[in-house]
Design a protein around this motif. Structure first.
Motif, short mmCIF file in Angstrom:
data_model
loop_
_atom_site.label_atom_id
_atom_site.label_comp_id
_atom_site.label_asym_id
_atom_site.label_seq_id
_atom_site.Cartn_x
_atom_site.Cartn_y
_atom_site.Cartn_z
N THR A 156 0.85 -1.19 0.00
CA THR A 156 0.00 0.00 0.00
C THR A 156 0.89 1.23 0.00
OG1 THR A 156 -0.15 -0.06 2.44
CG2 THR A 156 -1.91 -1.14 1.19
N ASP A 157 0.36 2.33 -0.58
CA ASP A 157 1.18 3.53 -0.74
C ASP A 157 0.82 4.66 0.21
OD1 ASP A 157 -1.18 4.44 -1.80
OD2 ASP A 157 -0.36 5.00 -3.76
N GLY A 158 -0.12 4.41 1.13
CA GLY A 158 -0.52 5.46 2.06
C GLY A 158 -1.47 6.47 1.45
N GLY A 159 -1.86 6.24 0.19
CA GLY A 159 -2.75 7.18 -0.48
C GLY A 159 -4.00 6.54 -1.02
N GLY A 160 -4.38 5.39 -0.46
CA GLY A 160 -5.60 4.74 -0.88
C GLY A 160 -5.42 3.66 -1.92
N ARG A 161 -4.17 3.40 -2.34
CA ARG A 161 -3.95 2.40 -3.38
C ARG A 161 -3.29 1.16 -2.78
NH1 ARG A 161 -1.66 4.04 -8.87
NH2 ARG A 161 0.29 4.30 -7.71
N TYR A 162 -3.67 0.02 -3.35
CA TYR A 162 -3.25 -1.31 -2.89
C TYR A 162 -2.73 -2.06 -4.10
CZ TYR A 162 -4.49 -6.26 -1.73
OH TYR A 162 -4.52 -7.63 -1.57
N SER A 163 -1.72 -2.88 -3.90
CA SER A 163 -1.19 -3.70 -4.99
C SER A 163 -0.79 -5.06 -4.45
CB SER A 163 0.02 -3.01 -5.63
OG SER A 163 0.57 -3.83 -6.65
N THR A 164 -1.04 -6.09 -5.24
CA THR A 164 -0.59 -7.42 -4.88
C THR A 164 0.83 -7.62 -5.39
OG1 THR A 164 -2.86 -8.23 -5.11
CG2 THR A 164 -1.10 -9.88 -5.05
N ALA A 165 1.75 -7.86 -4.48
CA ALA A 165 3.15 -8.05 -4.87
C ALA A 165 3.44 -9.50 -5.25
CB ALA A 165 4.08 -7.60 -3.74
N MET A 166 2.71 -10.43 -4.68
CA MET A 166 2.91 -11.85 -4.97
C MET A 166 1.74 -12.63 -4.41
SD MET A 166 4.68 -14.25 -6.28
CE MET A 166 5.14 -15.97 -6.20
N THR A 167 1.26 -13.61 -5.17
CA THR A 167 0.27 -14.56 -4.67
C THR A 167 0.71 -15.95 -5.11
OG1 THR A 167 -1.56 -12.97 -4.79
CG2 THR A 167 -2.14 -15.30 -4.73
N GLY A 168 0.78 -16.88 -4.18
CA GLY A 168 1.25 -18.21 -4.55
C GLY A 168 0.94 -19.25 -3.50
N THR A 169 1.13 -20.51 -3.90
CA THR A 169 0.86 -21.64 -3.03
C THR A 169 1.99 -22.65 -3.11
OG1 THR A 169 -1.51 -21.39 -3.50
CG2 THR A 169 -0.83 -23.46 -2.48
N ALA A 170 2.37 -23.22 -1.99
CA ALA A 170 3.37 -24.29 -1.98
C ALA A 170 2.87 -25.46 -2.82
CB ALA A 170 3.64 -24.74 -0.54
N ARG A 171 3.78 -26.13 -3.49
CA ARG A 171 3.39 -27.16 -4.46
C ARG A 171 2.50 -28.25 -3.85
NH1 ARG A 171 9.53 -27.66 -6.84
NH2 ARG A 171 9.58 -25.64 -7.91
N ALA A 172 2.81 -28.65 -2.64
CA ALA A 172 2.06 -29.76 -2.03
C ALA A 172 0.63 -29.39 -1.67
CB ALA A 172 2.79 -30.25 -0.78
N HIS A 173 0.29 -28.11 -1.73
CA HIS A 173 -1.04 -27.67 -1.30
C HIS A 173 -1.84 -27.01 -2.42
CE1 HIS A 173 -0.37 -28.46 3.02
NE2 HIS A 173 0.90 -28.20 2.73
N ARG A 174 -1.39 -27.15 -3.65
CA ARG A 174 -2.10 -26.53 -4.76
C ARG A 174 -3.37 -27.31 -5.11
NH1 ARG A 174 3.47 -25.10 -8.10
NH2 ARG A 174 4.13 -23.49 -6.60
N GLY A 175 -4.28 -26.62 -5.77
CA GLY A 175 -5.53 -27.23 -6.17
C GLY A 175 -6.61 -27.20 -5.11
N ARG A 176 -6.36 -26.49 -4.00
CA ARG A 176 -7.35 -26.43 -2.91
C ARG A 176 -8.01 -25.05 -2.79
NH1 ARG A 176 -4.50 -28.23 2.44
NH2 ARG A 176 -6.68 -28.25 3.14
N GLY A 177 -7.63 -24.13 -3.67
CA GLY A 177 -8.21 -22.79 -3.62
C GLY A 177 -7.63 -21.90 -2.54
N LEU A 178 -6.45 -22.24 -2.03
CA LEU A 178 -5.90 -21.49 -0.90
C LEU A 178 -5.37 -20.12 -1.32
CD1 LEU A 178 -4.10 -24.31 1.12
CD2 LEU A 178 -6.42 -23.42 1.35
N ALA A 179 -4.82 -20.00 -2.53
CA ALA A 179 -4.36 -18.69 -3.00
C ALA A 179 -5.56 -17.76 -3.17
CB ALA A 179 -3.60 -18.84 -4.32
N LYS A 180 -6.64 -18.28 -3.76
CA LYS A 180 -7.86 -17.48 -3.90
C LYS A 180 -8.39 -17.07 -2.53
CE LYS A 180 -11.21 -18.70 -6.79
NZ LYS A 180 -12.40 -19.40 -7.35
N LEU A 181 -8.36 -17.98 -1.59
CA LEU A 181 -8.83 -17.70 -0.23
C LEU A 181 -8.03 -16.55 0.39
CD1 LEU A 181 -10.57 -18.64 2.27
CD2 LEU A 181 -8.59 -20.06 2.89
#
Length: 309
Positions: A233-258
């Motif tokens: 966040t930049d302190g001015g009302g804006r938000y950005s996703t820097a990274m979204t990811g899931t460990a390989r053993a836990h993929r396919g469960r919707g955890l990144a979306k969660l």
């Protein structure tokens, strides 16, 4: 009126503020502040040979360049240069001067291949091609109106999964470092990246002034993060996703979306009004998540490559 190119002075507010201003005007989809420009200039590891440059006209910063080696890649000789000029100051030669200085620096540091991101617009692509760069993969910038759009309802948290924020790991962020390291290995791109230095990661990423630990959400199993969405966040009302990811053993469960959905709900509750993210054009699973969340593509950039003889 003469344009000159020189090194950024990270201890001079006019320089860091000018750098951030140029980036906000030329590339409004990525968060830049004076503090983040200063932080990068000081905390990028020495082996990256990082050299931020500015183009100046009559004392005003009108162009910028981020120039460094891909120090966190196993393949040596790869250089990165990203150049942006204020949209209302183009045509003065600033871009060409910045590129020449960047290429001279990277060549002296042993680079044999140079990568640059170019907005997918005729003038930008023509500039890159005119200087010997060929197009490669593409990536999208996406925007979400946090103030006006209706976010999807929060998904149900699976049994055995607990949601925590980065702030919960303040005493020991190493589990987040380990997750970041694993997910970065599978991030689509021209350059393979691997984080190996925990102390450098702490200085460069964990202490980054844009990192919002309260809005960064991790899905944890047995107390360890296995998926996360990192928020800036930049302190001015804006938000950005820097990274979204899931460990390989836990993929396919919707955890990144969660994790990302919870982060966005938190961001809106905190009063943030605009959210940005980025996607490699071939990353179909993440593109699907972002469309489900309501993001819309607002710009595209194309990676360009030049082989040095």
């Amino acid at each position: 009126m003469t344009v000159i190119v020189r090194d950024l002075r990270p201890d001079v507010p006019a320089d860091t503020e000018g750098f951030a201003r140029v980036r906000r005007l030329a590339l409004p989809y990525i968060l830049f502040t004076s503090d983040s420009v200063r932080h990068n200039a000081v905390h990028v590891p020495a082996e990256a040979r990082y050299r931020p440059l500015v183009a100046e006209e009559d004392g005003e910063v009108i162009g910028t360049a981020q120039v460094h080696l891909a120090h966190d890649s196993a393949e040596p000789g790869q250089g990165l240069v990203n150049i942006y000029v204020r949209p209302d100051r183009t045509g003065r030669g600033a871009g060409g001067l910045l590129l020449r200085a960047a290429e001279e620096h990277l060549t002296a540091e042993g680079a044999t291949r140079l990568f640059t991101w170019v907005l997918d617009e005729p003038a930008h692509r023509a500039f890159a091609e005119r200087h010997g760069y060929r197009s490669s993969r593409s990536s999208h910038f996406l925007r979400l109106d946090l103030a006006g759009a209706a976010l999807p309802a929060l998904p149900e948290t699976p049994a055995g999964v607990e949601l925590r924020t980065a702030a919960d790991f303040a005493d020991d962020p190493r589990p987040l470092f380990e997750l970041d390291t694993e997910t970065m290995r599978d991030e689509p791109g021209d350059i393979d990246v691997e984080y190996t230095d925990y102390d450098a990661w702490i200085e460069q990423y964990w202490k980054h002034p844009l990192l919002d630990r309260d809005l960064t959400v991790a899905a944890c199993v047995d107390g360890r993060p296995v998926a996360f969405s990192v928020a800036y966040t930049d302190g001015g009302g804006r938000y950005s996703t820097a990274m979204t990811g899931t460990a390989r053993a836990h993929r396919g469960r919707g955890l990144a979306k969660l994790a990302k959905t919870h982060s966005l709900h938190r961001a809106r509750a905190a009063g943030l009004t605009e959210a940005f993210t980025g996607n490699d054009a071939g990353n179909d699973p993440m593109i699907a998540i972002n469309k489900w969340l309501g993001y819309e593509i607002c710009a595209t950039e194309v990676r360009h490559v030049r082989e040095l003889g």
